[in-house]
Write an enzyme that holds these catalytic residues in place. Structure first.
Site, PDB file in Angstrom:
ATOM      1  N   LYS A  76       0.861  -1.183   0.000  1.00  0.00           N
ATOM      2  CA  LYS A  76       0.000   0.000   0.000  1.00  0.00           C
ATOM      3  C   LYS A  76       0.895   1.230   0.000  1.00  0.00           C
ATOM      4  O   LYS A  76       1.694   1.425   0.913  1.00  0.00           O
ATOM      5  CB  LYS A  76      -0.925   0.026   1.222  1.00  0.00           C
ATOM      6  CG  LYS A  76      -1.941   1.157   1.139  1.00  0.00           C
ATOM      7  CD  LYS A  76      -2.904   1.172   2.295  1.00  0.00           C
ATOM      8  CE  LYS A  76      -4.020   2.176   2.052  1.00  0.00           C
ATOM      9  NZ  LYS A  76      -3.538   3.504   1.603  1.00  0.00           N
ATOM     10  N   ASP A  78      42.335  16.116  -4.760  1.00  0.00           N
ATOM     11  CA  ASP A  78      42.848  16.055  -3.391  1.00  0.00           C
ATOM     12  C   ASP A  78      43.780  17.224  -3.088  1.00  0.00           C
ATOM     13  O   ASP A  78      44.977  17.177  -3.392  1.00  0.00           O
ATOM     14  CB  ASP A  78      43.597  14.723  -3.216  1.00  0.00           C
ATOM     15  CG  ASP A  78      44.042  14.498  -1.782  1.00  0.00           C
ATOM     16  OD1 ASP A  78      43.485  15.150  -0.879  1.00  0.00           O
ATOM     17  OD2 ASP A  78      44.955  13.680  -1.569  1.00  0.00           O
TER      18      ASP A  78
END
Length: 611
Positions: free
Chosen positions: A23, A440
């Site tokens: 449902k 980085d």
């Protein structure tokens, strides 16, 4: 055409006469399709086409395939799927209230809805409502197969029309509903016909109730409603107004309590000091009030001060019975007062965005048994004490964990696996499923270098007509992704591209970027790593936490967010959950983009250059 209605039940009916479906909490509507443009009609007869243009647009895309089956009509639910078993009603409700086209368009981009279909009422103009349900289901499946539409629900699938899953085992679907926090199930008689605007006992709805403990605050005699709230900080926030579920005796007791012990604030209302707690059954919380509240019981085992925001969150997101939790109060990120319980809540809520990237991958985790400020260790091999639901795969001398589901994810969370590192390929492929550039910088102070590199990469990828995505690393850098079609391009081919892009950027900006592997030789430049992209190497998964002092998240971003105001420390667990709720998932279309990626042209050009 008003849809057939369900009858509420407390017990799941069993036997060979019944079928079961999830449902979903959305807008029930009938789709009537005669010509090019179908009509979406709510149960009250309201036309919803303007509010859900992604459904109508998808219908236009498949119109040629559907022509042989028109006119047809379908019964289903308009939903925003959080996972395969749960729809978020508030998102659908908000869309339904929108009127301005530009606002709707923006919402569609971030929160696209589906139309989940559970019945076929008319096919080629033939009325089917008097046929048994099983016959209608067979015809619906045949229609979907012929049209190339999904015959099961998949929240990641961009196909906006999907047929609902049908189960014959009620225990199996109920477990899926409870583990994934769905609204409940619908039990349907196999022989049932479809009757317009009729409430029938042949279709039963069984709710998956959650139970929230609240402090009684107010009684309004005028309408008979009682009010309840929870502590948020030092003040009580009202979250429920209720009167249903009370027996006559319970209602009488509460009235007497307010009128004898409370303070009368108007002629017809009384307030009481925080003293009495009650349990309220509900199906969800919309951010203001719990939904469909029913009185459940008095709770004399809890003190009012224990009824606070975090306690309610745990009650709204109960843990599966199969995942026992040890030491839920253990501090994980002390600086933000995040405990293990908070971390598990994060995993439950982030799972729809995190699990697709863990799916079918050989997982490496980093565990922090005593929190982020203490010792940690890498774990690749699945321990012998892992529960039966944990899937593992033996590769050489390592038995890797495969994290495909909520139960496994939460079990790992209880083990305090905080970092989830994944290879660039699944266990079923030999080629990478994505390219990742790891940007980085030497420290967080040089984060602007990562922003600069990401934007320059985006410009390159746009020239190549490649779709790219970006996320924080959860530390001091950024990571840029290019999704690839499954098992198509080799590591040799992808590395050729990565090396080309990194080398080009270093030539253009030699004072900003470097490919030098030794840190001592980088001279405070941003490191572009093209060696790391290889078979057997790993990258932090999108939406994985990191083991730094703030427990930051490797967070997907929209490209427009990559600017000078971006700071990597913005993305804590709480902030990322708010982002998912308010901004959606920037990686939502990642796998869809992979299938249309024009990477073959790029590889061909680079191979010509390197001859």
């Amino acid at each position: 055409m008003k849809p057939m209605l369900l009858t509420a039940a407390t017990e799941i009916p069993t036997g060979n006469d019944w079928l079961y479906e999830a449902k979903y909490d959305g807008f029930r509507c009938v789709l009537e399709w005669e010509k090019n443009t179908p009509i979406l009609k709510s149960r009250n007869g309201k036309i919803l086409n303007h509010a859900f243009p992604e459904i109508i647009s998808f219908c236009h895309d498949i119109y040629d395939k559907m022509i042989p089956f028109l006119p047809l009509s379908l019964d289903g639910e308009l939903v925003f799927l959080r996972n395969n078993y749960q729809s978020h009603f508030s998102t659908v409700q908000l869309r339904g209230r929108m009127r301005k086209r530009s606002v709707i368009t923006n919402h569609v981009q971030k929160f696209p809805c589906h139309y989940v279909i559970f019945d076929l009422l008319t096919l080629k103009g033939q009325k089917l409502s008097d046929f048994p349900l099983t016959i209608r289901k067979q015809k619906l499946n045949s229609l979907f197969k012929a049209a190339g539409l999904p015959s099961y629900v998949n929240y990641e699938d961009p196909k906006r029309l999907q047929a609902i899953n049908v189960y014959e085992d009620s225990r199996r679907i109920w477990k899926n509903i409870t583990v994934n926090n769905g609204e409940g199930i619908v039990a349907k008689k196999k022989a049932s016909t479809w009757n317009i605007d009729k409430r029938t006992i042949h279709w039963l709805k069984i709710k998956n109730w959650r139970y929230v403990t609240v402090i009684l605050t107010k009684y309004d005699q005028k309408n008979g409603f009682f009010h309840g709230g929870i502590y948020k900080g030092t003040t009580i926030k009202e979250i429920v107004v209720f009167r249903h579920g009370l027996t006559k005796e319970e209602e009488k007791t509460l009235k007497q309590l307010f009128q004898s012990k409370g303070k009368q604030v108007t002629k017809m209302s009384w307030e009481i000091e925080p003293s009495i707690c009650v349990d309220i059954a509900c199906i969800d919380f919309d951010g203001v009030q719990v939904r469909e509240p029913l009185f459940h019981a008095f709770n004399f085992e809890i003190e009012p001060e224990e009824c606070h925001w975090q306690h309610m969150q745990r009650q709204l997101f109960p843990l599966p019975e199969t995942v026992p939790v040890t030491h839920p109060e253990k501090p994980i990120v002390p600086i933000l007062n995040i405990q293990k319980n908070d971390y598990l809540l994060y995993l439950q809520n982030a799972a729809p965005a995190l699990l697709p990237f863990l799916h079918e991958r050989l997982l490496t985790v980093i565990r922090y048994p005593h929190g982020v400020m203490e010792e940690h260790f890498y774990q690749k091999s699945c321990p012998d004490y892992a529960p039966e639901f944990v899937t593992a795969e033996q590769v050489d001398d390592i038995r890797y964990i495969i994290c495909n589901d909520m139960e496994t994810l939460l079990w790992l969370g209880n083990q305090l696996a905080l970092e989830f590192h994944i290879p660039y390929q699944t266990r079923h492929t030999v080629n990478p499923t994505e390219i990742v550039f790891d940007l980085d910088p030497p420290s967080v102070n040089e984060f602007p270098l990562a922003i600069k590199a990401a934007l320059q990469m985006k410009a390159i990828f746009d020239q190549f007509e490649l779709r790219s995505f970006v996320k924080t690393s959860g530390g001091k850098g950024l990571q840029v992704y290019i999704p690839l079609p499954a098992n198509t391009f080799s590591y040799e081919e992808t590395r050729l591209f990565i090396k080309f892009v990194c080398t080009f950027l270093c030539e253009q900006e030699p004072h900003s970027f470097t490919t030098e592997r030794l840190k001592k030789n980088r001279q405070n430049k941003l490191y572009l790593d093209y060696i790391q992209h290889d078979e057997g190497k790993t990258i932090i998964a999108p939406y994985s936490p990191r083991g730094n002092k703030r427990g930051l998240i490797a967070t997907p971003l929209y490209w427009e967010e990559i600017n000078s105001s971006l700071k990597p420390d913005l993305f804590t667990m709480t902030a990322v959950l708010d982002r998912l709720k308010n901004e959606g998932n920037p990686f939502r279309s990642f796998w869809e983009a992979a299938e249309t990626q024009r990477f073959n042209n790029v590889v061909t050009q680079l191979k010509e250059l390197t001859k």
